[in-house]
Enzyme design. Sequence first.
Site, PDB file in Angstrom:
ATOM      1  N   GLY A  70     -11.840  53.773  13.549  1.00 36.33           N
ATOM      2  CA  GLY A  70     -12.320  54.337  14.828  1.00 36.33           C
ATOM      3  C   GLY A  70     -12.124  53.364  15.974  1.00 36.33           C
TER       4      GLY A  70
ATOM      5  N   GLY B 163     -11.952  54.283  19.901  1.00 35.54           N
ATOM      6  CA  GLY B 163     -13.094  54.928  20.541  1.00 35.54           C
ATOM      7  C   GLY B 163     -13.778  54.018  21.554  1.00 35.54           C
ATOM      8  CD  GLN B 164     -18.958  54.560  24.979  1.00 34.80           C
ATOM      9  OE1 GLN B 164     -19.503  55.253  24.117  1.00 34.80           O
ATOM     10  NE2 GLN B 164     -19.600  54.166  26.067  1.00 34.80           N
ATOM     11  CG  LEU B 165     -19.531  51.183  20.612  1.00 35.45           C
ATOM     12  CD1 LEU B 165     -20.398  52.052  19.734  1.00 35.45           C
ATOM     13  CD2 LEU B 165     -20.140  49.795  20.717  1.00 35.45           C
TER      14      LEU B 165
ATOM     15  CG  ASP C  22      -9.040  55.988  16.218  1.00 35.29           C
ATOM     16  OD1 ASP C  22      -8.820  57.210  16.147  1.00 35.29           O
ATOM     17  OD2 ASP C  22     -10.103  55.521  16.693  1.00 35.29           O
TER      18      ASP C  22
ATOM     19  NE  ARG D 100      -9.057  59.035  19.965  1.00 39.23           N
ATOM     20  CZ  ARG D 100      -9.655  58.499  21.007  1.00 39.23           C
ATOM     21  NH1 ARG D 100      -8.987  58.252  22.113  1.00 39.23           N
ATOM     22  NH2 ARG D 100     -10.941  58.194  20.986  1.00 39.23           N
TER      23      ARG D 100
ATOM     24  CE1 TYR E 216     -23.204  60.088  15.379  1.00 38.26           C
ATOM     25  CE2 TYR E 216     -25.366  60.116  16.424  1.00 38.26           C
ATOM     26  CZ  TYR E 216     -24.175  59.460  16.134  1.00 38.26           C
ATOM     27  OH  TYR E 216     -23.972  58.188  16.605  1.00 38.26           O
TER      28      TYR E 216
HETATM   29  P1  NAD Z   1     -16.040  57.526  19.816  1.00 38.32           P
HETATM   30  O1  NAD Z   1     -16.190  58.990  19.567  1.00 38.32           O
HETATM   31  O2  NAD Z   1     -15.711  57.047  21.160  1.00 38.32           O
HETATM   32  O3  NAD Z   1     -14.966  56.925  18.817  1.00 38.32           O
HETATM   33  C1  NAD Z   1     -14.899  57.326  17.470  1.00 38.32           C
HETATM   34  C2  NAD Z   1     -13.478  57.128  17.027  1.00 38.32           C
HETATM   35  O4  NAD Z   1     -13.379  57.558  15.670  1.00 38.32           O
HETATM   36  C3  NAD Z   1     -12.459  57.960  17.829  1.00 38.32           C
HETATM   37  O5  NAD Z   1     -11.479  57.127  18.389  1.00 38.32           O
HETATM   38  C4  NAD Z   1     -11.880  58.929  16.804  1.00 38.32           C
HETATM   39  O6  NAD Z   1     -10.481  59.175  16.993  1.00 38.32           O
HETATM   40  C5  NAD Z   1     -12.130  58.173  15.505  1.00 38.32           C
HETATM   41  N1  NAD Z   1     -12.193  59.043  14.343  1.00 38.32           N
HETATM   42  C6  NAD Z   1     -12.832  60.233  14.204  1.00 38.32           C
HETATM   43  N2  NAD Z   1     -12.602  60.739  12.981  1.00 38.32           N
HETATM   44  C7  NAD Z   1     -11.822  59.840  12.321  1.00 38.32           C
HETATM   45  C8  NAD Z   1     -11.257  59.785  11.029  1.00 38.32           C
HETATM   46  N3  NAD Z   1     -11.409  60.774  10.144  1.00 38.32           N
HETATM   47  N4  NAD Z   1     -10.527  58.702  10.701  1.00 38.32           N
HETATM   48  C9  NAD Z   1     -10.309  57.693  11.575  1.00 38.32           C
HETATM   49  N5  NAD Z   1     -10.820  57.698  12.842  1.00 38.32           N
HETATM   50  C10 NAD Z   1     -11.556  58.769  13.196  1.00 38.32           C
HETATM   51  O7  NAD Z   1     -17.381  56.844  19.270  1.00 38.32           O
HETATM   52  P2  NAD Z   1     -18.021  55.455  19.721  1.00 38.32           P
HETATM   53  O8  NAD Z   1     -18.910  55.733  20.851  1.00 38.32           O
HETATM   54  O9  NAD Z   1     -16.991  54.426  19.829  1.00 38.32           O
HETATM   55  O10 NAD Z   1     -18.959  55.176  18.459  1.00 38.32           O
HETATM   56  C11 NAD Z   1     -18.555  54.316  17.414  1.00 38.32           C
HETATM   57  C12 NAD Z   1     -19.627  54.377  16.337  1.00 38.32           C
HETATM   58  O11 NAD Z   1     -20.873  53.963  16.899  1.00 38.32           O
HETATM   59  C13 NAD Z   1     -19.844  55.768  15.752  1.00 38.32           C
HETATM   60  O12 NAD Z   1     -20.080  55.658  14.381  1.00 38.32           O
HETATM   61  C14 NAD Z   1     -21.076  56.248  16.460  1.00 38.32           C
HETATM   62  O13 NAD Z   1     -21.803  57.150  15.680  1.00 38.32           O
HETATM   63  C15 NAD Z   1     -21.838  54.968  16.671  1.00 38.32           C
HETATM   64  N6  NAD Z   1     -22.750  55.039  17.817  1.00 38.32           N
HETATM   65  C16 NAD Z   1     -22.264  55.155  19.084  1.00 38.32           C
HETATM   66  C17 NAD Z   1     -23.160  55.255  20.145  1.00 38.32           C
HETATM   67  C18 NAD Z   1     -22.674  55.395  21.564  1.00 38.32           C
HETATM   68  O14 NAD Z   1     -23.504  55.576  22.457  1.00 38.32           O
HETATM   69  N7  NAD Z   1     -21.382  55.317  21.827  1.00 38.32           N
HETATM   70  C19 NAD Z   1     -24.531  55.220  19.907  1.00 38.32           C
HETATM   71  C20 NAD Z   1     -24.991  55.145  18.590  1.00 38.32           C
HETATM   72  C21 NAD Z   1     -24.090  55.024  17.541  1.00 38.32           C
HETATM   73  N1  SER Z   2     -24.935  57.865  22.052  1.00 34.68           N
HETATM   74  C1  SER Z   2     -24.889  58.568  20.802  1.00 34.68           C
HETATM   75  C2  SER Z   2     -24.815  60.030  21.010  1.00 34.68           C
HETATM   76  O1  SER Z   2     -25.263  60.463  22.051  1.00 34.68           O
HETATM   77  C3  SER Z   2     -26.125  58.246  20.012  1.00 34.68           C
HETATM   78  O2  SER Z   2     -25.768  57.999  18.727  1.00 34.68           O
HETATM   79  O3  SER Z   2     -24.356  60.719  20.143  1.00 34.68           O
END
Ligand code: NAD
Ligand code: SER
Length: 320
Positions: free
Chosen positions: A10, A13-15, A36, A38, A141
């Site tokens: 992943g 993604g954002q993180l 990822d 993509r 989720y």
């Molecule tokens: P995001 O949606 O921006 O990124 C997730 C990435 O996972 C995407 O780039 C997507 O292409 C990839 N992905 C999805 N399905 C996939 C698969 N089958 N195989 C490979 N890649 C795949 O999410 P994020 O905000 O970067 O979050 C990262 C993690 O942190 C997640 O597990 C999320 O649950 C957790 N999290 C995020 C937040 C937040 O506020 N951003 C808060 C709590 C927890």
């Molecule tokens: N920021 C995340 C969401 O809104 C919390 O896990 O899904």
Amino acid sequence: MKQDKILITGASGQLGLVLVEKLKEKHGIENIIATDLRLNDDFVGNFKILDANDFDKLTSLVVEYEITQIYHLAAILSANGEKFPLNTWDVNMKTFFNVLEVSRINKVDKIFFPSSIAVYGEDAPKKSTPQNYVLAPSTVYGISKVAGENWSKYYFEKYELDIRSLRYPGVIGYQSLPGGGTTDYAVDIYHKAIHNEDFECFLSENTTLPMIYMDDAIRATIELMDAPKESITVRTSYNLSGMSFSPEELTESIQKIYPNFKTNYKADFRQKIADSWPSSIDDSHARIDWNWKPSFDIKRMTETMIKELKLKERNKLQNI
Ligand code: NAD
Ligand code: SER
């Protein structure tokens, strides 16, 4: 000391975008394998397309690069997750089981699993929600994160797999747009503000949620992963706190820089999800075990977000 080789799922993604850069700085670009579904076009370094559902491909990458740590970020987030609940469960759980099994079989040293404030349900105390309160989430989720936390503890106790986890609040950063969560408004709002546009918020003005600025979220992740094994007493997932605010308070902080900025409120299905989450969480276990302390408050975050987004915009215009 052996050089770590780190695989991130992943990573686009954002993180992931931000974490990968920090890990490259810390461990050397040649030791980081970003993956990822993509490709991020601007990526510099080792990038492999990987569907984390694919056990064999994940295994071959772990073996080929002699991976010692996996950060498993791939997931479907809370709001998008509600659109196709069974698919969300399948993706969030199958990808994590693959990471657990591939790590167990190939003796990966450490795994990071991101959990969320979404593990709590509407019956939990809203303020300063305790680490060990009953977890009864309202979204698929949240259910997948609770299950992931419990499987982390199980693999640690049964196989001594060193899995570490944080319950992130909503993460706010300028580097990219968020990926379909309930806290996304708190990033989107800044993009409107710097373009002098009004913002339409999908949560009501007084919906207070726990949030964290990206730098703090990434620092917490790395501090947790670096902490000595003996100091980790929570093997499900640590509550992590940054700040808490409502859309109205965030609007007011932006108005200190853009006095004419305005937010209109039109709550949608995400309101119900937000109403089931805490407004602040107690992260004293993280503070005690590995000295967690956030450094961004709402004022510093707003100033930084606006400065960085304007800089990005200027660079974009110069490159046209
Ligand atoms: P995001 O949606 O921006 O990124 C997730 C990435 O996972 C995407 O780039 C997507 O292409 C990839 N992905 C999805 N399905 C996939 C698969 N089958 N195989 C490979 N890649 C795949 O999410 P994020 O905000 O970067 O979050 C990262 C993690 O942190 C997640 O597990 C999320 O649950 C957790 N999290 C995020 C937040 C937040 O506020 N951003 C808060 C709590 C927890
Ligand atoms: N920021 C995340 C969401 O809104 C919390 O896990 O899904």
